[in-house]
Design a protein around this motif. Structure first.
Motif, mmCIF file in Angstrom:
data_model
loop_
_atom_site.group_PDB
_atom_site.id
_atom_site.type_symbol
_atom_site.label_atom_id
_atom_site.label_comp_id
_atom_site.label_asym_id
_atom_site.label_seq_id
_atom_site.Cartn_x
_atom_site.Cartn_y
_atom_site.Cartn_z
ATOM 1 N N UNK A 227 45.919 48.768 46.470
ATOM 2 C CA UNK A 227 47.343 48.702 46.160
ATOM 3 C C UNK A 227 47.765 47.558 45.254
ATOM 4 N N UNK A 228 46.809 46.771 44.757
ATOM 5 C CA UNK A 228 47.168 45.683 43.836
ATOM 6 C C UNK A 228 47.619 46.283 42.510
ATOM 7 N N UNK A 229 48.739 45.795 41.982
ATOM 8 C CA UNK A 229 49.279 46.322 40.726
ATOM 9 C C UNK A 229 48.345 46.014 39.561
ATOM 10 N N UNK A 230 48.362 46.898 38.581
ATOM 11 C CA UNK A 230 47.405 46.838 37.465
ATOM 12 C C UNK A 230 47.431 45.490 36.758
ATOM 13 N N UNK A 231 48.624 44.973 36.498
ATOM 14 C CA UNK A 231 48.729 43.721 35.743
ATOM 15 C C UNK A 231 48.274 42.501 36.551
ATOM 16 N N UNK A 232 48.092 42.694 37.855
ATOM 17 C CA UNK A 232 47.665 41.581 38.709
ATOM 18 C C UNK A 232 46.167 41.595 39.016
ATOM 19 N N UNK A 237 41.472 38.256 40.541
ATOM 20 C CA UNK A 237 40.015 38.098 40.602
ATOM 21 C C UNK A 237 39.483 36.858 39.881
ATOM 22 N N UNK A 238 40.014 36.580 38.690
ATOM 23 C CA UNK A 238 39.389 35.549 37.854
ATOM 24 C C UNK A 238 39.362 34.160 38.490
ATOM 25 N N UNK A 239 40.429 33.695 39.157
ATOM 26 C CA UNK A 239 40.326 32.368 39.782
ATOM 27 C C UNK A 239 39.210 32.299 40.830
ATOM 28 N N UNK A 240 38.981 33.398 41.550
ATOM 29 C CA UNK A 240 37.895 33.439 42.529
ATOM 30 C C UNK A 240 36.538 33.345 41.833
ATOM 31 N N UNK A 241 36.369 34.116 40.771
ATOM 32 C CA UNK A 241 35.102 34.111 40.031
ATOM 33 C C UNK A 241 34.869 32.743 39.387
ATOM 34 N N UNK A 242 35.904 32.196 38.768
ATOM 35 C CA UNK A 242 35.770 30.888 38.111
ATOM 36 C C UNK A 242 35.464 29.791 39.121
ATOM 37 N N UNK A 243 36.087 29.865 40.297
ATOM 38 C CA UNK A 243 35.793 28.885 41.336
ATOM 39 C C UNK A 243 34.353 28.987 41.810
ATOM 40 N N UNK A 244 33.857 30.209 41.925
ATOM 41 C CA UNK A 244 32.458 30.416 42.321
ATOM 42 C C UNK A 244 31.516 29.845 41.273
ATOM 43 N N UNK A 245 31.823 30.075 40.005
ATOM 44 C CA UNK A 245 30.981 29.528 38.933
ATOM 45 C C UNK A 245 31.006 28.004 38.943
ATOM 46 N N UNK A 246 32.170 27.428 39.212
ATOM 47 C CA UNK A 246 32.260 25.964 39.309
ATOM 48 C C UNK A 246 31.360 25.443 40.432
ATOM 49 N N UNK A 247 31.341 26.159 41.548
ATOM 50 C CA UNK A 247 30.463 25.760 42.660
ATOM 51 C C UNK A 247 28.993 25.813 42.245
ATOM 52 N N UNK A 248 28.631 26.856 41.489
ATOM 53 C CA UNK A 248 27.238 27.025 41.066
ATOM 54 C C UNK A 248 26.797 25.956 40.070
#
Length: 318
Positions: A227-232, A237-248
């Motif tokens: 149910x997440x709107x298309x523009x969101x 997702x990206x802040x989660x992915x970027x945070x994971x990459x920062x951890x790595x």
């Protein structure tokens, strides 16, 4: 100048010094003329980057005359209708064609005796080794596989990404030495591969780039279904992915790992599987395969509950 030298002796001394310096710089990869067979994203980008580093870009030829003319004009080289003539004028010849025709192009040029001794002949394929350039090597050329560990969907992105990338180099010692000089002058870094390790290296690149995009596609699909709107979708997702990459950047994969499998949260994993099986069954195999890999990382942690481990292994079985 030595005061005892005549004017002619002084001129000769400095002339010989200049010849020596130029020869040394040539061997180090400077003052070399570069030609490109193939005028796509990689051919254009490498021409622009190497031209800005002081290399002379001789020109381009391509199956598409239009693209070769356009790129030659943009980069500053000439258009060649004859690949053998371009090669004859190039100290370094890049075969920046699609991967599946590199060997064919090399064979055709070799039949025309289009390579010359001590010329560096390079391709930029990630999956192929320098072995496919063997026809050029038989004519005395030095083969080189030079691949950026980077994703380059457009020339603009490639220009931005390549100078901060790491290149793999594989080939003859003479060619690898020239490759090191080219990469260093672009401001990038490099490492040297053995020929037999190239395929495994490329599989790693596919997993880190191509499969990451596929993984993101799957995650976006599940978010859309939730149910997440298309523009969101990407802002979520990206802040989660970027945070994971920062951890790595600071932690090993096992140490950077979070989530229900690491916690041994069996109920959450069960509910994930049930929901995906009901609403997105085409993604279930991917979820389980990645879950098994996550479980293997979790097992590196001392003291993980063995009963939970057996239950999770059963849940994630194909």
């Amino acid at each position: 100048m030595d005061p005892n030298w005549t004017e002619t002796e002084g001129i000769m001394h400095y002339a010989f010094r200049l010849i020596f310096v130029r020869k040394f710089l040539f061997l180090e990869g400077c003052f070399m003329r570069i030609g490109f067979i193939g005028a796509g994203v990689m051919g254009k980008t490498m021409g622009l980057l190497l031209g800005s580093c002081g290399y002379e870009i001789v020109g381009y030829t391509s199956r598409s005359e239009t693209s070769a003319l356009r790129v030659a004009k943009e980069v500053g080289g000439k258009f060649f209708s004859d690949g053998a003539k371009l090669s004859a004028n190039s100290d370094i010849l890049f075969l920046t064609t699609p991967d599946d025709v590199i060997q064919q192009v090399c064979r055709v040029l070799a039949k025309e005796e289009g390579f010359h001794p001590r010329q560096v002949v390079a391709h930029m394929s990630g999956s192929h080794t320098s072995a496919i350039l063997e026809p050029a090597e038989r004519l005395g050329a030095f083969p080189l596989s030079m691949h950026p560990f980077q994703s380059c969907p457009t020339a603009e992105k490639a220009l931005e990404n390549l100078p901060r990338s790491v290149f793999s180099l594989e080939g003859s010692p003479e060619a690898v030495k020239i490759g090191k000089a080219m990469v260093s002058r672009m401001g990038a870094d490099y490492f040297v591969l053995d020929r037999e390790d190239k395929v495994l290296y490329h599989a790693a690149a596919c997993m880190a780039s191509n499969y990451l995009v596929a993984l993101m596609g799957g995650a976006i699909e599940l978010l859309r279904m939730s149910g997440v709107e298309e523009e969101m979708l990407l802002p979520v997702l990206l802040p989660l992915v970027e945070g994971t990459l920062d951890n790595l950047k600071e932690l090993s994969p096992a140490a950077a790992l979070t989530g229900p499998i690491k916690r041994g949260d069996i109920n959450t994993v069960e509910r994930h599987i049930e929901s995906i099986e009901e609403k997105a069954p085409e993604l279930l195999d991917m979820y389980k395969a990645l879950g098994r890999r996550t479980l293997s990382l979790t097992m590196q942690k001392q003291g993980f509950d063995r009963a939970k481990l057996r239950t999770l292994m059963a849940l994630l079985r194909p």
